[in-house]
Design an enzyme around this catalytic site. Structure first.
Site, PDB file in Angstrom:
ATOM      1  CG  ASP A 278      52.668  47.960  25.115  1.00 21.70           C
ATOM      2  OD1 ASP A 278      52.853  49.152  24.809  1.00 21.70           O
ATOM      3  OD2 ASP A 278      53.608  47.161  25.314  1.00 21.70           O
TER       4      ASP A 278
ATOM      5  CG  ASP B 289      58.869  49.962  21.017  1.00 18.67           C
ATOM      6  OD1 ASP B 289      59.256  49.548  19.926  1.00 18.67           O
ATOM      7  OD2 ASP B 289      59.374  50.943  21.606  1.00 18.67           O
TER       8      ASP B 289
ATOM      9  CG  ASP C  55      53.228  52.447  22.562  1.00 23.46           C
ATOM     10  OD1 ASP C  55      54.234  53.163  22.418  1.00 23.46           O
ATOM     11  OD2 ASP C  55      53.250  51.328  23.122  1.00 23.46           O
TER      12      ASP C  55
HETATM   13 MG   LIG Z   1      54.563  50.136  24.094  1.00 22.03          MG
END
Ligand SMILES: [Mg+2]
Length: 183
Positions: free
Chosen positions: A138, A9, A7
């Site tokens: 995240d 961000d 991922d």
């Molecule tokens: Mg993310």
């Protein structure tokens, strides 16, 4: 060696710092909106007032995704993973109400990782539709068409808002720890 989705961000890019800067620029009306390090939820609108929610909507629709710093060790780790033999793809969902988001992410990838990494960029609104062995992300509880039946296992990249989230037990606390036998 594995096919690994990473991922963008909050995993490669220090999104929280950029978001905090954008909130700071709004001024006193945004002073009490939780910054990254105090976020208790991935949902930016949780626990804030309607007025503050409107500020968050405004900030998110104009957030500069290019003006972000890499997360410590991320760039080195991604290159080391390729050297090791992993097939690494960046898998990111664009913010739908921010017209510059995709362009900014492509530019950032080119400048921080290099031109070749643009070919490793997967931009999708539904990560559950992409197949791989692992997804390092995240975000807790990733939703999508194949939620619960995904072709990958999530490795949660630890951030303040997912510290206590239920997950499959696979965690990456920092990029310094990416080398492990399971991958
Ligand atoms: Mg993310």
């Amino acid at each position: 060696v594995s096919l690994i989705l990473v991922d963008y961000d909050g995993v490669i890019v220090n999104w929280g710092k950029g978001y905090g800067r954008a909130l700071d620029a709004v001024g006193p009306s945004a002073a009490l909106i939780p910054r990254h390090e105090n976020q208790r939820s991935f949902n930016l609108h949780e626990g804030i007032s309607t007025e503050e929610s409107e500020i968050v909507i405004g900030v998110m629709s104009s957030l500069d995704y290019y003006d972000m710093e890499p997360i410590e060790g991320a760039v080195e780790a991604l290159n080391s993973m390729i050297e090791y033999g992993h097939d690494v793809r960046i898998c990111t969902s664009p913010w739908p109400d921010n017209p510059n988001c995709i362009r900014d992410k492509v530019r950032w990838t080119e400048d921080y990782l290099g031109h070749e990494w643009i070919k490793r960029l997967i931009i999708t609104s539904d990560k559950t539709m992409i197949m791989a062995k692992w997804l390092i992300d995240d975000k807790p509880d990733i939703k999508g068409y194949y939620a619960g039946f995904t072709g990958w296992t999530q490795v949660t990249f630890t951030q303040p808002y997912n510290r206590f989230a239920e997950d499959g037990g696979y965690r990456l606390d920092s990029w310094a720890d990416w080398r492990n036998e399971e991958w």
